[in-house]
Enzyme design. Sequence first.
Site, PDB file in Angstrom:
ATOM      1  N   LYS A  94      34.937  27.024 116.110  1.00 36.80           N
ATOM      2  CA  LYS A  94      35.788  27.703 117.093  1.00 36.80           C
ATOM      3  C   LYS A  94      34.998  28.862 117.712  1.00 36.80           C
ATOM      4  O   LYS A  94      34.128  29.463 117.051  1.00 36.80           O
ATOM      5  CB  LYS A  94      37.042  28.279 116.421  1.00 36.80           C
ATOM      6  CG  LYS A  94      37.886  27.241 115.721  1.00 36.80           C
ATOM      7  CD  LYS A  94      38.774  26.491 116.703  1.00 36.80           C
ATOM      8  CE  LYS A  94      39.607  25.455 115.986  1.00 36.80           C
ATOM      9  NZ  LYS A  94      39.677  24.182 116.687  1.00 36.80           N
ATOM     10  N   TYR A 192      27.028  23.588 119.795  1.00 37.95           N
ATOM     11  CA  TYR A 192      27.800  22.412 120.206  1.00 37.95           C
ATOM     12  C   TYR A 192      27.179  21.804 121.469  1.00 37.95           C
ATOM     13  O   TYR A 192      26.972  20.589 121.558  1.00 37.95           O
ATOM     14  CB  TYR A 192      29.260  22.804 120.455  1.00 37.95           C
ATOM     15  CG  TYR A 192      30.139  21.665 120.898  1.00 37.95           C
ATOM     16  CD1 TYR A 192      30.608  20.732 119.972  1.00 37.95           C
ATOM     17  CD2 TYR A 192      30.503  21.501 122.232  1.00 37.95           C
ATOM     18  CE1 TYR A 192      31.421  19.673 120.372  1.00 37.95           C
ATOM     19  CE2 TYR A 192      31.311  20.458 122.650  1.00 37.95           C
ATOM     20  CZ  TYR A 192      31.770  19.540 121.703  1.00 37.95           C
ATOM     21  OH  TYR A 192      32.568  18.497 122.106  1.00 37.95           O
ATOM     22  N   GLY A 193      26.875  22.682 122.442  1.00 36.56           N
ATOM     23  CA  GLY A 193      26.277  22.206 123.694  1.00 36.56           C
ATOM     24  C   GLY A 193      24.971  21.471 123.443  1.00 36.56           C
ATOM     25  O   GLY A 193      24.747  20.379 123.975  1.00 36.56           O
TER      26      GLY A 193
HETATM   27  P1  NAP Z   1      39.307  16.473 116.460  1.00 36.30           P
HETATM   28  O1  NAP Z   1      40.757  16.364 116.780  1.00 36.30           O
HETATM   29  O2  NAP Z   1      38.809  17.636 115.704  1.00 36.30           O
HETATM   30  O3  NAP Z   1      38.874  15.116 115.725  1.00 36.30           O
HETATM   31  C1  NAP Z   1      37.579  14.928 115.272  1.00 36.30           C
HETATM   32  C2  NAP Z   1      37.542  13.682 114.427  1.00 36.30           C
HETATM   33  O4  NAP Z   1      36.206  13.505 113.956  1.00 36.30           O
HETATM   34  C3  NAP Z   1      38.452  13.779 113.185  1.00 36.30           C
HETATM   35  O5  NAP Z   1      39.025  12.528 112.925  1.00 36.30           O
HETATM   36  C4  NAP Z   1      37.446  14.154 112.101  1.00 36.30           C
HETATM   37  O6  NAP Z   1      37.866  13.776 110.793  1.00 36.30           O
HETATM   38  C5  NAP Z   1      36.261  13.314 112.545  1.00 36.30           C
HETATM   39  N1  NAP Z   1      35.022  13.673 111.859  1.00 36.30           N
HETATM   40  C6  NAP Z   1      34.399  14.866 111.783  1.00 36.30           C
HETATM   41  N2  NAP Z   1      33.302  14.772 111.011  1.00 36.30           N
HETATM   42  C7  NAP Z   1      33.245  13.482 110.579  1.00 36.30           C
HETATM   43  C8  NAP Z   1      32.366  12.771 109.738  1.00 36.30           C
HETATM   44  N3  NAP Z   1      31.322  13.349 109.157  1.00 36.30           N
HETATM   45  N4  NAP Z   1      32.589  11.450 109.549  1.00 36.30           N
HETATM   46  C9  NAP Z   1      33.634  10.828 110.122  1.00 36.30           C
HETATM   47  N5  NAP Z   1      34.538  11.471 110.892  1.00 36.30           N
HETATM   48  C10 NAP Z   1      34.334  12.781 111.118  1.00 36.30           C
HETATM   49  O7  NAP Z   1      38.429  16.450 117.800  1.00 36.30           O
HETATM   50  P2  NAP Z   1      38.607  15.665 119.182  1.00 36.30           P
HETATM   51  O8  NAP Z   1      38.865  16.679 120.222  1.00 36.30           O
HETATM   52  O9  NAP Z   1      39.490  14.493 119.033  1.00 36.30           O
HETATM   53  O10 NAP Z   1      37.079  15.196 119.389  1.00 36.30           O
HETATM   54  C11 NAP Z   1      36.664  13.841 119.375  1.00 36.30           C
HETATM   55  C12 NAP Z   1      35.315  13.773 120.076  1.00 36.30           C
HETATM   56  O11 NAP Z   1      35.460  14.182 121.440  1.00 36.30           O
HETATM   57  C13 NAP Z   1      34.259  14.704 119.489  1.00 36.30           C
HETATM   58  O12 NAP Z   1      33.011  14.052 119.484  1.00 36.30           O
HETATM   59  C14 NAP Z   1      34.258  15.879 120.465  1.00 36.30           C
HETATM   60  O13 NAP Z   1      33.027  16.575 120.442  1.00 36.30           O
HETATM   61  C15 NAP Z   1      34.502  15.169 121.762  1.00 36.30           C
HETATM   62  N6  NAP Z   1      35.023  16.017 122.845  1.00 36.30           N
HETATM   63  C16 NAP Z   1      36.230  16.614 122.743  1.00 36.30           C
HETATM   64  C17 NAP Z   1      36.706  17.377 123.797  1.00 36.30           C
HETATM   65  C18 NAP Z   1      38.066  18.036 123.767  1.00 36.30           C
HETATM   66  O14 NAP Z   1      38.411  18.741 124.744  1.00 36.30           O
HETATM   67  N7  NAP Z   1      38.859  17.848 122.719  1.00 36.30           N
HETATM   68  C19 NAP Z   1      35.939  17.550 124.959  1.00 36.30           C
HETATM   69  C20 NAP Z   1      34.690  16.913 125.024  1.00 36.30           C
HETATM   70  C21 NAP Z   1      34.256  16.136 123.969  1.00 36.30           C
HETATM   71  P3  NAP Z   1      38.647  14.797 109.802  1.00 36.30           P
HETATM   72  O15 NAP Z   1      40.101  14.737 110.172  1.00 36.30           O
HETATM   73  O16 NAP Z   1      38.335  14.231 108.465  1.00 36.30           O
HETATM   74  O17 NAP Z   1      38.065  16.174 110.030  1.00 36.30           O
END
Ligand code: NAP
Length: 275
Positions: A94, A192-193
């Site tokens: 965060k 992250y970037g």
């Molecule tokens: P999220 O709600 O935090 O979900 C992330 C998911 O990844 C969760 O299911 C988490 O599992 C899983 N994860 C983390 N580490 C892992 C590991 N070592 N092995 C397997 N699973 C793992 O985030 P989100 O926003 O849906 O993000 C999904 C993707 O979109 C990410 O790659 C993120 O960088 C990308 N993204 C998001 C945004 C946005 O605005 N939200 C924008 C651009 C890109 P747990 O529940 O076990 O933690």
Amino acid sequence: MSTKVAVVTGSNKGIGLSIVRALCKQYQGDVYLTARDTGRGQEAVESLSSEGLKAMFHQLDINDLNSITTAAAFFKDKYGGVDVLINNAGIAFKGADTTAFAIQAEVTLKTNFFATRDMLTHFLPIVKAGGRVVNVSSFVGARTLNQCSPDHQQRFRSEDITEEELVGMMQQFVDEAKRGEHKKGGWPDTAYGMSKTGLTTLSMIHARQLSKERPNDGILLNACCPGWVRTDMAGPKAPKSPDEGAITPVYLALLPPGATEPHGKFVSDKEVQPW
Ligand code: NAP
């Protein structure tokens, strides 16, 4: 004809879960929700089941090589490989987190770049002809690219950068962050970037490799941004719902048979973006 199969990493919640939901509705084949934690994964499968959707489950922690190779062997054995792979799992500290930048750099790169690369190392060889591979990256990675030194930018954008060179650059960023010297080294102040700049570049490298080494297999591999999405990662103020965030990844996963593009691109809102 053998059953087709789609696999989504990190899909127990957020955008990954919405990708699985959309694939359950649209994909003609088995859809695997995967999660590092079996309990959270199975709960998510049950929540979809209460919507009348049937997802399958396999444990998959991308930070655990044994978990990756076990899953890859399972899909090879049961389906002869994988038809759709969506690398969605990712983490982000965060903005208010006070963890030292050196640790944020190491931990973030570990999952978003190095572990996703491990997934690709073990799964790309079993992606079947006609397969689709989608790496969920971010617009933040494109913005971060423009904040790197001109030399680094040139390498990230070059057509001849190798996977080894890219891995070296990502490791250099982490090592310099640990010494507090990353700015001097030409890297911006965002772990992250940088992880997503690396992932998008890796996608372009792999796409070029596939075109060269498996020219007749018609596999399309792309990186994408889901948009700014209301999830645990991005918080409640983001404009898109998780289902809306799933639209571009699912579009890339379901590019029709015979399509030749996009391939090796960074895609947002279903449009190829400049890199
Ligand atoms: P999220 O709600 O935090 O979900 C992330 C998911 O990844 C969760 O299911 C988490 O599992 C899983 N994860 C983390 N580490 C892992 C590991 N070592 N092995 C397997 N699973 C793992 O985030 P989100 O926003 O849906 O993000 C999904 C993707 O979109 C990410 O790659 C993120 O960088 C990308 N993204 C998001 C945004 C946005 O605005 N939200 C924008 C651009 C890109 P747990 O529940 O076990 O933690």
